[in-house]
Design an enzyme around this catalytic site. Sequence first.
Site, short mmCIF file in Angstrom:
data_model
loop_
_atom_site.label_atom_id
_atom_site.label_comp_id
_atom_site.label_asym_id
_atom_site.label_seq_id
_atom_site.Cartn_x
_atom_site.Cartn_y
_atom_site.Cartn_z
CE1 TYR A 15 28.73 -21.52 17.30
CE2 TYR A 15 29.24 -22.19 19.54
CZ TYR A 15 28.32 -21.89 18.57
OH TYR A 15 26.98 -21.94 18.85
CD GLU A 35 32.93 -33.09 21.53
OE1 GLU A 35 33.40 -32.02 21.09
OE2 GLU A 35 32.63 -33.27 22.73
CG ASN A 114 24.69 -21.75 21.98
OD1 ASN A 114 23.74 -21.72 21.24
ND2 ASN A 114 25.95 -21.78 21.54
N GLY A 115 21.77 -20.59 23.82
CA GLY A 115 20.55 -19.89 23.46
C GLY A 115 20.54 -19.39 22.03
CG MET A 117 20.52 -14.64 22.17
SD MET A 117 20.39 -14.01 23.82
CE MET A 117 20.80 -15.49 24.69
CB VAL A 245 42.47 -35.17 23.78
CG1 VAL A 245 43.99 -34.97 23.82
CG2 VAL A 245 41.98 -35.41 22.35
CD GLU A 356 20.65 -14.16 27.59
OE1 GLU A 356 21.80 -13.97 27.18
OE2 GLU A 356 20.15 -15.27 27.73
CG HIS A 441 28.77 -16.00 28.02
ND1 HIS A 441 28.14 -14.76 27.98
CD2 HIS A 441 27.90 -16.86 27.43
CE1 HIS A 441 26.95 -14.88 27.41
NE2 HIS A 441 26.77 -16.14 27.08
CG ASN A 479 24.83 -13.26 24.06
OD1 ASN A 479 24.60 -12.07 23.89
ND2 ASN A 479 24.14 -14.00 24.87
CG PHE A 481 27.88 -18.50 19.22
CD1 PHE A 481 27.66 -18.11 17.92
CD2 PHE A 481 26.76 -18.83 20.00
CE1 PHE A 481 26.37 -18.03 17.39
CE2 PHE A 481 25.47 -18.75 19.49
CZ PHE A 481 25.29 -18.34 18.18
P1 FDA Z 1 32.86 -25.27 22.86
O1 FDA Z 1 32.76 -25.23 24.32
O2 FDA Z 1 31.68 -24.91 22.05
O3 FDA Z 1 33.28 -26.73 22.40
C1 FDA Z 1 34.33 -27.44 22.99
C2 FDA Z 1 34.13 -28.92 22.73
O4 FDA Z 1 35.32 -29.62 23.08
C3 FDA Z 1 33.02 -29.55 23.55
O5 FDA Z 1 32.15 -30.24 22.70
C4 FDA Z 1 33.74 -30.49 24.50
O6 FDA Z 1 33.00 -31.67 24.81
C5 FDA Z 1 35.00 -30.82 23.74
N1 FDA Z 1 36.14 -31.17 24.61
C6 FDA Z 1 36.56 -30.53 25.72
N2 FDA Z 1 37.66 -31.12 26.22
C7 FDA Z 1 37.93 -32.17 25.41
C8 FDA Z 1 38.95 -33.17 25.42
N3 FDA Z 1 39.92 -33.21 26.35
N4 FDA Z 1 38.92 -34.13 24.45
C9 FDA Z 1 37.95 -34.11 23.49
N5 FDA Z 1 36.97 -33.16 23.44
C10 FDA Z 1 36.97 -32.21 24.38
N6 FDA Z 1 27.06 -17.95 23.41
C11 FDA Z 1 26.46 -17.11 22.53
O7 FDA Z 1 27.15 -16.45 21.75
N7 FDA Z 1 25.10 -16.99 22.52
C12 FDA Z 1 24.30 -17.67 23.39
O8 FDA Z 1 23.07 -17.56 23.33
C13 FDA Z 1 24.92 -18.52 24.33
N8 FDA Z 1 24.18 -19.20 25.26
C14 FDA Z 1 24.77 -20.17 26.05
C15 FDA Z 1 23.99 -20.99 26.87
C16 FDA Z 1 24.58 -22.02 27.58
C17 FDA Z 1 23.75 -22.90 28.46
C18 FDA Z 1 25.99 -22.25 27.47
C19 FDA Z 1 26.66 -23.37 28.22
C20 FDA Z 1 26.76 -21.44 26.66
C21 FDA Z 1 26.17 -20.39 25.95
N9 FDA Z 1 26.92 -19.58 25.11
C22 FDA Z 1 26.31 -18.68 24.29
C23 FDA Z 1 28.39 -19.71 25.05
C24 FDA Z 1 28.90 -20.45 23.80
O9 FDA Z 1 28.20 -21.66 23.63
C25 FDA Z 1 30.40 -20.70 23.97
O10 FDA Z 1 31.05 -19.44 24.08
C26 FDA Z 1 30.98 -21.46 22.77
O11 FDA Z 1 30.38 -22.70 22.63
C27 FDA Z 1 32.49 -21.62 22.92
O12 FDA Z 1 32.98 -22.23 21.75
P2 FDA Z 1 34.35 -23.01 21.73
O13 FDA Z 1 34.73 -23.22 20.31
O14 FDA Z 1 35.33 -22.31 22.58
O15 FDA Z 1 34.13 -24.42 22.44
#
Ligand code: FDA
Length: 502
Positions: A15, A35, A114-115, A117, A245, A356, A441, A479, A481
């Site tokens: 995000y 990525e 993710n779900g 939500m 990275v 939820e 989360h 949640n 995001f």
């Molecule tokens: P995010 O984690 O989305 O992305 C980070 C990216 O960086 C990843 O693609 C990773 O591979 C990459 N990366 C990491 N280290 C790296 C490196 N060294 N070099 C290159 N790339 C690298 N939230 C919500 O609001 N509603 C919901 O329903 C849900 N449900 C849910 C279910 C499940 C199973 C999970 C795992 C998570 C959720 N969430 C959620 C949480 C939500 O998905 C989460 O908060 C956000 O994705 C966080 O967004 P970010 O931008 O922080 O990073």
Amino acid sequence: SGELFTPAVVVGSGYGAAVTALRLAEAGVASLMLEMGQLWQTPGLDGNVFSGMVNPDRRSYWFRSRTAAPLSTFLWLDVVNRNIEPYAGVLDRVDYDEMSVYAGRGVGGGSLVNGGMAVTPLRSYFQEILPGVNADEMYAKYFPLANRMLGVNTIAPDFFERTDYYGFARVSRKAATAAGLRTTFVPNVYDFDYMRREDAGTVPKSALNQEVIYGNNHGKRSLDKSYLAAAVGTGLVTIQALHRVAAIRRHPGGGYVLSVDQFDTAGTVIARKEISCTYLFLGAGSLGTTELLLRARETGALPDVSAEVGRGWGTNGNVMTARANHLWDPTGSRQSAIPVLAIDAWAGYENPVFAEIAPLPAGLETWVSLYLAITRNPERGTFTYDHATDRMRLAWTRDQNTTSVNAARALFDRINQANLTTYRYDLFGTTKPFADDFTYHPLGGCVLGKATDLHGRVLGCPNLYVTDSALLPGSVGVNPFVTVTALAERNIERVIAEDIAA
Ligand code: FDA
């Protein structure tokens, strides 16, 4: 070796990263997104991009030889998980000593798994956790913008009430209502028009075919269909997948240098690259971003990174639990994988819970009501860098979740008493009815206003920014995001105006 230069690098493609790349491009700044996960667009032999929940294959997990679902047993039997080939799959589970963290891997980050939500936090709670951020501006401008850009929509009540696929949610609602609790519809980025057509049998099923944490083949507006599509459409954003990275350091002439490993889907490194840039944006998620900054500080590459990096990490108070319903209250063998209803016991509660109502897509009648509770837990974890393994460790003990478990227990005891029902003890690999050893989360590690200034600028490191969930102080009460997205919108607008355009 040939060093590549690009004006801006964005690490990750979740995000925070996606918002940043789009807004930079609109301001005329070209960026390279790195990525570590795959670009999920090529169908496998079964014709699908993702493997689905029922028979997960290697596409489900990030380099594991066995799947690692949060709900790991049924009647205490290890029937849920299965052996898979280690591969660059879409869902990661990072195991620290007493806490496991799930995260998405691929172009789109968490949006792939993710779900969906999409919840805007209570304003009073947002103000409490981030008092330095102007809430008027957030609620008038950036939350609405994030909702619009992400394609947030809400299920039509008539469809919810009539479809078999939400029978499980209606049963949970009935039990909550009997206990005098309030339920609320939860907005989502899953396209509910598409879901109606799934229900009518006119399009391929995805949510209604139990797809979610290992990827949705249809229907979900993940970031590759929203922000990232728009970003790439500008012509100024290049995404390189399967690029991890490994380290960042200062460039002697200003800016930063990244050491990057390109690997194949089996994990074999096929190229090592050095990429330099003027502006560096970290959007690698709470764990990824924190680890890069911690490593840079502790190895002496960026010694000025604040001592606050690594602190203030939390689980958003996540606890999973399950109840057993009476035989006359079946939850249905058909269940939509996309949750749309929650028990809202937050405002006015001493131990607030936003729970939820989750599906248990087993394909057979289980009479189980499953919940993912978000609670208010003041405990925080701390990351340290381990030189021997070059990875970070998390100082977090199981007892730090006691507050969360107690809050969830108070709520679900009340529901059980009102309905003469009990917990399910067989689902989490133990005899405990609460799973308090994992989080979906992860939040924090580089907290806004502590490790960074109030717009995500890393203290002590000019032109280095945190854009993602690492900024949130361990809890958002819902949640996360939408909050990650809205905050990234707010921060990048200021950074472009003050640091780049100027
Ligand atoms: P995010 O984690 O989305 O992305 C980070 C990216 O960086 C990843 O693609 C990773 O591979 C990459 N990366 C990491 N280290 C790296 C490196 N060294 N070099 C290159 N790339 C690298 N939230 C919500 O609001 N509603 C919901 O329903 C849900 N449900 C849910 C279910 C499940 C199973 C999970 C795992 C998570 C959720 N969430 C959620 C949480 C939500 O998905 C989460 O908060 C956000 O994705 C966080 O967004 P970010 O931008 O922080 O990073």
